[in-house]
Design an enzyme around this catalytic site. Structure first.
Site, short mmCIF file in Angstrom:
data_model
loop_
_atom_site.label_atom_id
_atom_site.label_comp_id
_atom_site.label_asym_id
_atom_site.label_seq_id
_atom_site.Cartn_x
_atom_site.Cartn_y
_atom_site.Cartn_z
N HIS A 132 -1.19 1.81 -10.12
CA HIS A 132 -1.95 0.32 -9.09
C HIS A 132 -2.62 -1.08 -9.71
O HIS A 132 -4.32 -1.08 -10.01
CB HIS A 132 -2.92 1.42 -8.47
CG HIS A 132 -2.92 0.39 -6.56
ND1 HIS A 132 -3.88 0.99 -5.52
CD2 HIS A 132 -3.70 -1.19 -6.65
CE1 HIS A 132 -4.12 0.08 -5.24
NE2 HIS A 132 -4.21 -1.20 -5.42
N ARG B 171 0.50 -1.08 -0.12
CA ARG B 171 -0.41 0.13 0.11
C ARG B 171 0.78 1.26 -0.13
O ARG B 171 1.96 1.01 0.23
CB ARG B 171 -1.41 -0.10 1.56
CG ARG B 171 -2.34 -0.78 1.16
CD ARG B 171 -2.53 -0.27 -0.03
NE ARG B 171 -4.25 -1.26 0.17
CZ ARG B 171 -4.17 -2.44 -0.64
NH1 ARG B 171 -3.59 -2.39 -1.64
NH2 ARG B 171 -5.86 -3.18 -0.94
#
Length: 308
Positions: free
Chosen positions: A271, A223
């Site tokens: 991402h 993350r």
């Protein structure tokens, strides 16, 4: 009995077709078309709506569309409603592919060759054998174990670190605070696949980078909040780190003036390491739905105390 879906609407139509074909007893509804809230027993979402307890008074289970659940504020979920993470085989496949690509990109110094191409420079660099490049996996959950196993097949010496002890054939496993320093000292390429918790937020900082071998490289597919951006820039400038591959950032997309965009030693991707695919995820989700209906334990249930 209804399931409410709140995520990407295009993929939502694929989910709808799967429910219609394989589970017609569960009515599929797509946000914001909630219908009668009292009929909604299940929520499948990337991020839940606010005021869940009042919006969906009959809610029994929340299913995340992702393997990680840090986007959920667990304190805002009704106490008696379990949260279950997504166990899509396609997520594991995607993460393994991306980690393999990123490791090879760094191992073969492709960041230098991309720069040289722009500068019309034809120059070869010495090739380091895979068995001389140590790869460390920070986080040995299901995804970390799959990545470790694949990378060891290329001939890299692979080690892994987790909070609690694990055993994995062919992988040197470290655990706990005492094992972290030894693990980092033997990681020429560090791959972060940790879950995001209060304990791991900001873990990729200058103190951690200082424990890596000089000239090590970093891959973050965990993350964005794991990383302290300025500390990465500092480590690259000093030579403590040679390069980095970033698929996640604390702010997505980053601002146009974010220094990562133009940094010649950072490869930035939006991402995309892995994405849930309804067709491969549906059998796992349906199995969990049936388990819940039979009163059996669901697979992938989140421990609220640990956050994963």
């Amino acid at each position: 009995m209804a399931l409410l879906y709140k995520a990407d609407p295009v993929r939502g139509e694929r989910w709808r077709a799967l429910f219609a074909r394989h589970a017609p007893d569960i009515e599929f509804r797509q946000w914001p078309d909630v219908g009668d809230p009292a009929e909604v027993r299940y929520l499948l979402a990337w991020e839940p709506p606010s005021d869940l307890a009042t919006r969906l008074p009959a809610l029994e289970v929340v299913f995340a569309t992702s393997a990680g659940v840090d986007q959920f504020d667990l304190s805002q979920l009704p106490a008696g409603v379990p949260l279950v993470r997504m166990l899509d085989p396609a997520l594991e496949t995607g993460m393994v592919e991306y980690a393999s690509f990123a490791t090879l990109w760094l191992h073969r110094r492709l960041y230098d060759y991309v720069r040289q191409q722009r500068e019309c420079q034809w120059q070869a660099h010495p090739l380091v054998a895979a068995e001389q490049r140590r790869v460390g996996i920070l986080g040995l959950g299901q995804l970390g174990q799959a990545i470790a196993t694949r990378l060891s097949g290329y001939g890299f010496p692979v080690s892994g670190w987790s909070r609690s002890p694990r055993q994995l054939p062919g992988i040197t496993c470290h655990a706990g605070p005492d094992g972290l320093k030894r693990f980092l000292a033997s990681s020429d390429i560090l791959i972060c696949v940790l879950p995001l918790t209060d304990a791991t937020r900001g873990i990729l900082d200058r103190d951690l980078f200082a424990l890596l071998p000089a000239g090590a490289a970093l891959v973050n597919i965990g993350r964005g909040e794991h990383l302290v951006d300025d500390d990465l820039l500092e480590a690259l400038a000093s030579g403590q780190l040679s390069a980095a591959v970033m698929d996640v950032l604390s702010q997505e997309p980053p601002a146009p003036d974010h220094p990562f965009w133009q940094h010649e030693r950072i490869l930035l991707t939006p991402h995309v390491a892995a994405m849930t695919q309804p067709e491969s995820a549906f059998p796992v989700l349906l199995d969990n739905l049936r388990r819940h209906q039979r009163g059996e334990p669901m697979v992938g249930r989140i421990d609220r105390q640990r956050g994963y």
